[in-house]
Design a protein around this motif. Sequence first.
Motif, PDB file in Angstrom:
ATOM      1  N   ARG A   1       0.825  -1.203   0.000  1.00 33.80           N
ATOM      2  CA  ARG A   1       0.000   0.000   0.000  1.00 33.80           C
ATOM      3  C   ARG A   1       0.858   1.252   0.000  1.00 33.80           C
ATOM      4  O   ARG A   1       1.940   1.285   0.556  1.00 33.80           O
ATOM      5  CB  ARG A   1      -0.922   0.021   1.216  1.00 33.80           C
ATOM      6  CG  ARG A   1      -2.108  -0.922   1.143  1.00 33.80           C
ATOM      7  CD  ARG A   1      -2.984  -0.751   2.360  1.00 33.80           C
ATOM      8  NE  ARG A   1      -3.423   0.629   2.493  1.00 33.80           N
ATOM      9  CZ  ARG A   1      -3.928   1.144   3.626  1.00 33.80           C
ATOM     10  NH1 ARG A   1      -4.029   0.398   4.695  1.00 33.80           N
ATOM     11  NH2 ARG A   1      -4.298   2.399   3.665  1.00 33.80           N
ATOM     12  N   ASN A   2       0.344   2.283  -0.643  1.00 33.56           N
ATOM     13  CA  ASN A   2       0.943   3.621  -0.654  1.00 33.56           C
ATOM     14  C   ASN A   2       2.323   3.669  -1.301  1.00 33.56           C
ATOM     15  O   ASN A   2       3.113   4.563  -1.010  1.00 33.56           O
ATOM     16  CB  ASN A   2       1.017   4.190   0.769  1.00 33.56           C
ATOM     17  CG  ASN A   2      -0.355   4.347   1.387  1.00 33.56           C
ATOM     18  OD1 ASN A   2      -1.301   4.686   0.712  1.00 33.56           O
ATOM     19  ND2 ASN A   2      -0.457   4.063   2.674  1.00 33.56           N
ATOM     20  N   VAL A   3       2.617   2.725  -2.172  1.00 35.15           N
ATOM     21  CA  VAL A   3       3.861   2.734  -2.926  1.00 35.15           C
ATOM     22  C   VAL A   3       3.546   3.175  -4.346  1.00 35.15           C
ATOM     23  O   VAL A   3       2.771   2.528  -5.055  1.00 35.15           O
ATOM     24  CB  VAL A   3       4.521   1.347  -2.936  1.00 35.15           C
ATOM     25  CG1 VAL A   3       5.691   1.310  -3.922  1.00 35.15           C
ATOM     26  CG2 VAL A   3       5.009   0.999  -1.533  1.00 35.15           C
ATOM     27  N   ARG A   4       4.159   4.263  -4.761  1.00 38.02           N
ATOM     28  CA  ARG A   4       3.876   4.801  -6.087  1.00 38.02           C
ATOM     29  C   ARG A   4       4.810   4.186  -7.122  1.00 38.02           C
ATOM     30  O   ARG A   4       6.028   4.226  -6.994  1.00 38.02           O
ATOM     31  CB  ARG A   4       4.040   6.325  -6.091  1.00 38.02           C
ATOM     32  CG  ARG A   4       3.731   6.942  -7.453  1.00 38.02           C
ATOM     33  CD  ARG A   4       3.899   8.441  -7.412  1.00 38.02           C
ATOM     34  NE  ARG A   4       3.713   9.022  -8.730  1.00 38.02           N
ATOM     35  CZ  ARG A   4       3.920  10.299  -9.022  1.00 38.02           C
ATOM     36  NH1 ARG A   4       4.294  11.131  -8.077  1.00 38.02           N
ATOM     37  NH2 ARG A   4       3.742  10.752 -10.236  1.00 38.02           N
ATOM     38  N   LEU A   5       4.216   3.622  -8.144  1.00 42.26           N
ATOM     39  CA  LEU A   5       4.956   3.017  -9.242  1.00 42.26           C
ATOM     40  C   LEU A   5       4.906   3.941 -10.455  1.00 42.26           C
ATOM     41  O   LEU A   5       3.865   4.520 -10.750  1.00 42.26           O
ATOM     42  CB  LEU A   5       4.373   1.653  -9.612  1.00 42.26           C
ATOM     43  CG  LEU A   5       4.306   0.607  -8.502  1.00 42.26           C
ATOM     44  CD1 LEU A   5       3.660  -0.663  -9.028  1.00 42.26           C
ATOM     45  CD2 LEU A   5       5.689   0.315  -7.947  1.00 42.26           C
TER      46      LEU A   5
END
Length: 354
Positions: free
Chosen positions: A131-135
Motif C-alpha cells: 500500500r501507498n507505494v507509487r509506481l
Amino acid sequence: MIRKRILALLLAFVLISGTAAVWAAGGDSGDPLVSLSYLTETYIPSLLQKADSAVNSALAPVRAGLSGNSAGSFDTGSSFDVWLVSAGGGVSMQTGCSVTLLSGSASLEISSGAVVDVTNGATASSGALARNVRLLGAENCRAYVSAGTGAVLAVSGGSVSGGEALKHSFTDIQYSNWFFVDVSAAHARGLIDGMSASSYAPDGQLTTAQAVKLAACLHQRYYKGSVTLANSSSGRWYQSYIDYAVANDILDEAPSETVCNAPISRSDFVRIFYRALPRSNYAAINSIADNAIPDVSLNEANASEIYTFYRAGILTGSDDAGSFLPSSSIRRSEVAAILTRMYEPGARKSVTLS
C-alpha cells in the motif's frame, strides 16, 4: 540503470549549456581552458554528485508523503484519478504511467522495460504490491497491475479496465477515512449525495426522509441500471422518493412529515433498506446463531431483517461483541458502507457470532 540515464541526461544538458561558452572562448593545445584530467577527475564526478543530490532532493517530498503504510499520507490531487477496480480488472502501464495501491490488494506483472518504485527510489519487481507505494512506468515500460479484493488505485496516465472512477468534490472526505471508498463508490453510482456540493457530513445523522431517498435510489439503480429520481421541485423535497417507495413496496404507506424529518433508528433503517432489493440478494455468508446479536432478540421488531443483514455480511456490529444498537441513530458514513455492501456483494464482510 534508470537513475544513471536520468543523470546522464542532466549531465549532457549541463555540459552543453554550461560549458559551451568556455570552450568557444578560445584556447589551444598549449593553453587548454578545461583540461581532460580536470573533467574526468574533478568536474564530472562533482557534477554527477550534485545531479544525484538534486534527484534525491526532488524525490524527498514524494518519499516523505508516500513512505510506509500511513493511511493519510497520499495526496490524491487533481493529477490522479482514484479507481475502485473489481477483481479481474486492472491497469495497463506504459512509460509515464503512475499507479499507487491505496487499499485492498493488487499485483504487478512487468512484461518489458522497467517500473520505478518512486517511493523507495528503486526498480520495482513483479509481484504483490504494498500500500501507498507509487509506481512509475519508465522507458519502454509494458506492465499490468492486476486488481485483487477491494483494490482502490490512484492512477495517472494508465488505461483502467473493470474499474469505477471514485470522483467527488467533498472536502470532508479524505482517502484516509475508513469510509472513503464506500462514500465515493455510492456517490459515483448515484446512490447518495452530499449535504452540499462540497460537504458530505459523514458524522451527520440520517433522517427518515433521507433513508427513504437512499432506498429508492438503490432500488432504481438495481432494477433500472441508473438513477433518474430527483428531489421534488415544490413542497417537500423528499415527496418524489416517498411516492416511489410506496409504489415499489419499499414502504407500506407514506410516513408523516414529523417522522420524515426526525433521525431514523438503526432498526427502522434496516426495515426500509431490506425491502429495497430482492430477498435473493441476501444469501448468507456468515454463521450467526439465533439470538447471538447481544442487543437484538428474535422476538423484537425488525429482528428477522437485522439477522438477515448480519448473515449476508451487510452488517457486522458496532463492537467486538457484534452489538447492533437498534434504537440509536445511524451516521451518514455508516450508511454509505451499507449501501456499498448491498449493491456490491463482493464488498460484504465476514463475521461470526455464537
